[in-house]
Design an enzyme around this catalytic site. Structure first.
Site, PDB file in Angstrom:
ATOM      1  N   GLU A  44      12.616  21.723   3.625  1.00  0.00           N
ATOM      2  CA  GLU A  44      13.017  20.803   2.976  1.00  0.00           C
ATOM      3  C   GLU A  44      14.535  20.296   3.052  1.00  0.00           C
ATOM      4  O   GLU A  44      15.171  19.619   2.463  1.00  0.00           O
ATOM      5  CB  GLU A  44      12.899  21.314   1.505  1.00  0.00           C
ATOM      6  N   GLN A  87       9.313  26.473   2.696  1.00  0.00           N
ATOM      7  CA  GLN A  87       9.770  25.564   2.243  1.00  0.00           C
ATOM      8  C   GLN A  87      11.214  25.064   2.375  1.00  0.00           C
ATOM      9  O   GLN A  87      11.995  24.093   2.581  1.00  0.00           O
ATOM     10  CB  GLN A  87       9.410  25.443   0.540  1.00  0.00           C
ATOM     11  N   HIS A 131       0.738  -1.325  -0.078  1.00  0.00           N
ATOM     12  CA  HIS A 131      -0.078   0.080   0.031  1.00  0.00           C
ATOM     13  C   HIS A 131       0.761   0.953   0.099  1.00  0.00           C
ATOM     14  O   HIS A 131       2.069   1.223   0.621  1.00  0.00           O
ATOM     15  CB  HIS A 131      -0.969  -0.005   1.198  1.00  0.00           C
ATOM     16  N   ASN A 180       7.849  -3.702   3.386  1.00  0.00           N
ATOM     17  CA  ASN A 180       6.423  -3.496   3.560  1.00  0.00           C
ATOM     18  C   ASN A 180       5.899  -3.884   4.879  1.00  0.00           C
ATOM     19  O   ASN A 180       5.397  -3.088   5.630  1.00  0.00           O
ATOM     20  CB  ASN A 180       5.681  -4.470   2.640  1.00  0.00           C
ATOM     21  N   GLU A 209      13.045  15.029  -3.250  1.00  0.00           N
ATOM     22  CA  GLU A 209      12.424  15.893  -4.355  1.00  0.00           C
ATOM     23  C   GLU A 209      13.551  15.574  -5.789  1.00  0.00           C
ATOM     24  O   GLU A 209      13.123  15.453  -6.715  1.00  0.00           O
ATOM     25  CB  GLU A 209      12.222  17.338  -4.289  1.00  0.00           C
TER      26      GLU A 209
END
Length: 460
Positions: A453, A449, A299, A330, A433
């Site tokens: 970040e 940001q 998921h 997972n 990113e």
């Protein structure tokens, strides 16, 4: 303003194909049962990109564009370097300016709008309004939007009103602070009624900064609900929003919000299934596509984050929410992180989560593979997640500050090397990113940001 009711004088065909850089496309659900083509609805996306017109002053005036005539009140068409735009031009609005259509569109199901702050201006708010009587009266569509990013974000509005409609954008705050508006798209024709009880695509407001919206942080890859966007297809699944990649058979990213209201006592539904709301002709990864591969159906938005109702939980078992994930990755590493995030919610916080994957090639219980399901599903090499934590409250976007806790984790999708302790994989949002090619917090002001970040969380 006098309403002209042009009805797309030069674009009166049903498809409106010549009015848009998006051509007529079939956006109906996939058809596993063999339903005849005649019974499948088609949808058309018409887009105004503001590239064909000129208006250099803020004085009220009309301008003829590709889609028809528009009225700009305290607004102009800007092409300066400070104008944020997807092409060479976009609309720039100041004060309480209004951008209005001087024509009708027949019963669009949704409207999307790209928006950003102009230059270094402060944030502003705006609204989308609709009229069904040629501009005599209007009512608001969806929620009020806050524009705070210097990069284009996308706001999507579900339209429930029917008939010949006209729309306008009203800037309602910010004073002389200016905003840019670009690529207004209207999806006409077809049906937005879902055929799967676990989904409700087309509703909500992706890219919207309204509290609890799945995309309050922004649209990380500027995903679009257009069949042309095969590698970056926006799907609003009500309980989460995602960018789906047809070519990889997996989401690029999934974004959702968790509050205490999302955590209940509903048991795990385990009804893994193909997503029949994918566009017609797209391959639907099935509940057996991962069988024998050595990878879990992992998921993105976890079942445990949606236990308030059976419908909410069921939505998480759509295969468009899955990636091939190494079992240890997972069941241990990510399960531990998910449990920790839910403990933050039960402790009095709400969280905004974005999860994704990138690369190709992972190691499951049967060894290394780059694809499964006969090459139809990519196996990612890395799996990442970003969690923004704020105390329970209102006006969420404005409460994200340079001191807000942001947890960023990037793990190898490798059964043989991954550690069960997710804290071993703490990193910065910026590094994710860069690796994944996304902009995760585009709705957050640039100054905030930059701080968030580039900071690595301590894990406690």
């Amino acid at each position: 303003m006098k309403f002209r009711n042009l009805l797309f004088a030069s674009c009166l065909s049903l498809a409106f194909a010549s009015c848009s850089k998006n051509t007529t496309q079939d956006l109906s659900p996939s058809n596993p049962s063999g339903q005849s083509a005649a019974n499948q609805a088609t949808a058309t996306v018409i887009t105004e990109d503001f590239e064909s017109g000129n208006k250099s002053s803020y004085a009220t005036g009309d301008v003829t564009l590709t889609t028809g005539s528009w009225s700009l009140n305290d607004a102009l068409i800007g092409s300066a370097s400070a104008d944020v735009k997807s092409g060479t031009k976009s609309v720039r609005i100041r004060n309480n300016g209004i951008l209005s259509m001087n024509f009708n569109v027949s019963s669009p199901a949704s409207v999307t709008v790209k928006h950003a702050v102009y230059g270094t201006d402060n944030a502003s708010t705006w609204q989308l309004w609709v009229s069904g009587d040629n501009g005599s009266t209007y009512s608001q569509v969806g929620n009020t939007i806050t524009t705070s990013s210097s990069q284009l974000a996308t706001a999507t509005f579900a339209v429930t009103k029917t008939g010949n409609l006209t729309f306008e954008i009203r800037k309602i705050s910010g004073g002389t602070a200016r905003i840019n508006i670009d690529d207004i798209s209207l999806s006409t024709g077809g049906s937005t009624t879902p055929t799967d009880p676990g989904t409700n695509p087309g509703t909500g407001t992706p890219g919207n900064s309204a509290d609890n919206n799945n995309l309050l942080l922004g649209n990380p890859s500027n995903a679009q609900p257009s069949i042309n966007s095969t590698a970056n297809y926006l799907m609003d699944q009500t309980y989460f929003t995602e960018s789906y990649n047809k070519d990889k058979g997996t989401p690029n990213w999934v974004s959702w919000h968790i509050s205490s209201a999302d955590l209940g006592s509903t048991s795990r539904s385990d009804n893994f299934r193909a997503d029949i709301n994918l566009p017609s002709g797209w391959y639907g990864v099935s509940n057996t596509s991962y069988s024998g591969s050595g990878f879990d159906r992992g998921h993105n938005c976890p079942s445990g984050d949606r236990t308030s109702s059976s419908t909410a939980n069921s939505a998480t078992f759509l295969m468009t929410n899955m990636i091939p994930q190494a079992p240890k990755n997972n069941q241990q590493t990510w399960a531990n992180l998910e449990n920790y995030v839910r403990s933050l919610v039960t402790a009095g916080n709400e969280v905004y989560v974005v999860m994704g994957s990138y690369g190709s090639g992972g190691t499951g219980s049967n060894g290394f593979q780059t694809t499964i399901d006969g090459g139809k599903v990519n196996v990612p090499s890395r799996v990442w997640k970003v969690i923004v934590v704020i105390p329970n409250g209102n006006n969420d976007l404005s409460r994200i500050t340079s001191s807000t806790r942001v947890i960023a984790v990037d793990t190898p999708n490798d059964q043989s090397t991954v550690n069960a302790d997710w804290k071993q994989y703490l990193t910065t949002v910026k590094s994710i990113e860069t690796a994944a090619g996304v902009n995760i917090m585009s709705n957050v002001s640039q100054s905030i940001q930059t701080v968030l970040e580039n900071r690595t969380d301590s894990g406690v």
